[in-house]
Design an enzyme around this catalytic site. Structure first.
Site, PDB file in Angstrom:
ATOM      1  CB  CYS A  76      -1.020  -0.004   1.137  1.00  0.00           C
ATOM      2  SG  CYS A  76      -0.524  -0.807   2.646  1.00  0.00           S
ATOM      3  CD  GLN A 133      -0.274  -8.491   0.263  1.00  0.00           C
ATOM      4  OE1 GLN A 133       0.294  -7.427   0.050  1.00  0.00           O
ATOM      5  NE2 GLN A 133      -1.021  -8.695   1.323  1.00  0.00           N
TER       6      GLN A 133
END
Length: 643
Positions: free
Chosen positions: A338, A385
């Site tokens: 992120c 991910q």
């Protein structure tokens, strides 16, 4: 006239009862059969014993064994029964903790007796004997000091004393449960009677350090499962045996998908067959994301430590991070993607017209995990991910959440996951940001779920440290639960990184950041899929889709001709031209779980066709090659499942 309380049932109906009535009697007022099936009561969100008095107005939920909370209490009481059975069989045993867990229970035991698999059956029989005594667990409140005195002198147990002196050090009053002659430190609640425990199986015994500290006492941990009916236990054990056959670590080796090595413990090594599956999963998800106007990015694996301080990961996650230094500056290997996305966002000033901005990244991350918790692809130290971060305005949140929910359900349906449970996870103990922002974030997620008509459960305190989240749990072909996807709402990180956009009013505003993953990680998802399919991957994912088996050397040229035509059509093909009996080669191909076998002999060469066998189904007949090719193309296009 006794005081009255108002009880609200799950369907919204309300009834008045005398103050002090028990949940059991409330259930009995509806149906005696219902009362006998109820295991525990939930009053205003708190689980309580069925015989506990209800003294205030509230909402009630009555849990049977078919609910997660009913199972939790059932298994917790069984763990106490196991401890009682062990204490009676092996006097002097001391006990650590004995919680219910997903799929059963365990208890940590300190005993001179070294338990073996043979001992487990003896303990099982004793549990059933104790349960049949129809003991009524009784909750008793003690001052903490008195409880310490009890476990020091009456029922000597240093582990309970340590719990009282450390974990419960701030409590004035603690609770113990008396179960016949057995008393244990416990918050409860418990079953109304031990007689409800009918069928028990102790599954394994292993070592476990007290409180997870390898410098402390090694205890013996016994795992078990229990059910109200023997047929439910029999079905569970049958599925357990099937699960052993489907273990992705076993199949991963047999199917040549991946391996692990001492040179990199906890870091998976992908083989060609595994890469085929990974790349097909990535291509499939890319296809879906392009349809939704996502933009793909890639961010560095190592970033300056200041970034992780700014994001909050260092303060909340540093024990799971790897660090290094470059040119005498501190860096960290990224545990999450992120913060990198926020840097990409900041490369240009955004307008409200640019939002929502949907960035996705198949980002490799590293997290330090203790060696004892590593478990094949399910728990590794490096993984990729299927991450995405959506930057949007506050009034776009619900629409974006709805789009994400639909995407996740569509993807899961592709893999045959048609039973999906949804959880709204709220603020954890360790969090960043303002309470008011958290409250508004939780309301936004719950509103989106309500408007989408999605049934969900609230998972208190299980949110990410930067925001609440929606978690998606699927049931596989063996009815086991797997937490996969997540949608996380984040008002904190955009502000921390100074993200801005120009709003319709011409002013500068901070965007909302939505974190989301569909698979969770590719590694874990491949592990789940391997066990879900039992290694029998659908055609579009299978590493080898077709194997050609010429009956003799005289048929090899025809096999090469067929192979070349199928390869040109984009299929993954191999030829087994070894000098082995045809039956042996067919059995071996079955074991490799290859979807289709083409058997080629004299008749096939003469008629210019192929004999086709399908995995698990056997001979499905003769086909012209073009006809067979079109059949395969359609299966791949539809991404058909066999399970």
């Amino acid at each position: 006239m006794p005081d009255k309380i108002k009880i609200t049932f799950p369907d919204g109906s309300e009834r008045e009862f005398d103050k002090g009535i028990s949940s059991y009697d409330i259930a009995a007022s509806i149906s005696r059969k219902l009362a006998d099936e109820i295991l525990v009561s939930e009053i205003n969100g708190k689980l309580v014993d069925l015989n506990a008095p209800v003294n205030e107005d509230g909402k009630i939920v009555l849990h049977k064994f078919d609910s997660d909370k009913g199972k939790e209490v059932y298994w917790h009481t069984t763990s106490h029964l196991m401890a009682q059975a062990i204490e009676e069989l092996y006097p002097g045993a001391k006990f650590g903790v004995g919680p219910a867990i997903e799929g059963g229970f365990y208890y940590d035991i300190d005993s001179e007796k070294k338990f073996t698999e043979d001992d487990l059956k003896v303990i099982e029989d004793k549990i059933i004997e104790v349960a049949a005594r129809d003991l009524k667990p009784v909750r008793v409140e003690f001052k903490r000091e008195d409880a310490i005195e009890y476990f020091k002198n009456k029922r000597i147990d240093p582990y309970k004393v340590e719990i009282l002196e450390t974990i419960a050090k701030d409590a004035d009053v603690v609770t113990l449960y008396e179960q016949g002659e057995f008393t244990d430190l416990c918050r409860g609640p418990h079953l109304p009677t031990t007689a409800k425990v009918k069928s028990v199986k102790l599954l394994s015994v292993s070592g476990s350090y007290w409180r997870g500290d390898e410098n402390r006492q090694m205890l013996q941990r016994i795992y078990g499962i229990s059910f109200p009916k023997q047929k439910d236990l029999d079905e569970y054990l049958k599925n357990l045996e099937e699960a052993k056959k489907r273990d992705h670590r076993k199949l991963g080796k047999e199917l040549d998908l991946f391996s692990f090595h001492e040179e990199g413990p906890g870091f998976p090594f992908w083989h060609n067959n595994g890469m085929v599956i990974l790349n097909n999963l990535k291509s499939y998800l890319r296809e879906k994301l392009v349809e939704l106007n996502y933009e793909e990015i890639n961010t560095p694996i190592i970033l300056n430590q200041k970034l992780w301080l700014q994001s909050g990961h260092y303060d909340n996650y540093k024990e799971n991070m790897y660090f290094t230094d470059i040119d005498e500056r501190d860096f960290a290997v990224k545990p999450m993607n992120c913060p990198g996305s926020t840097l990409v966002y900041k490369t240009s000033m955004k307008s409200y017209r640019d939002l929502p901005l949907r960035l996705y990244e198949f980002g490799l991350v590293h997290r330090h995990e203790l060696s004892g918790v590593l478990s094949g692809l399910f728990r590794v130290r490096s993984f990729t991910q299927d991450d995405a971060h959506v930057f949007c305005t506050p009034d776009q949140i619900e629409e974006e959440i709805t789009v994400l929910i639909n995407l996740i359900f569509e993807v899961y349906n592709t893999f045959g996951f048609d039973d999906v449970q949804v959880y709204l996870s709220t603020r954890p103990e360790k969090y960043i940001g303002d309470i008011e922002v958290w409250n508004n974030s939780e309301k936004s997620l719950s509103s989106a779920l309500d408007k989408a008509g999605i049934k969900y459960k609230v998972n208190e305190g299980d949110g990410a440290f930067y925001g609440p989240k929606i978690d998606f749990v699927v049931k596989d072909s063996l009815r086991r639960n797997w937490q996969l996807g997540t949608i996380q709402l984040d008002f904190s990180m955009p502000a921390r990184f100074g993200l801005e956009y120009i709003g319709t009013d011409g002013g500068v505003h901070v965007p909302v950041m939505i974190h989301r993953a569909v698979f969770g990680s590719f590694e874990r998802f491949v592990g789940v899929l391997t066990e879900h399919y039992g290694g029998y991957f659908p055609l579009w994912l299978a590493p080898v889709q077709v194997i050609i088996i010429p009956i003799s050397d005289s048929h090899k040229d025809y096999a090469l001709e067929i192979s070349e035509k199928l390869r040109k059509e984009g299929f993954r093909v191999s030829i087994d031209s070894r000098n082995e009996k045809i039956g042996y080669k067919i059995r071996e191909s079955e074991n490799k779980k290859i979807p289709y076998m083409l058997i080629l002999g004299d008749k096939e060469m003469e008629n210019n066709d192929i004999s086709v066998r399908q995995h698990k189904k056997g001979d499905i007949g003769k086909f012209e090659l073009n006809e067979f090719t079109e059949k395969l193309k359609l299966q791949v296009y539809k991404r058909e499942n066999y399970n």
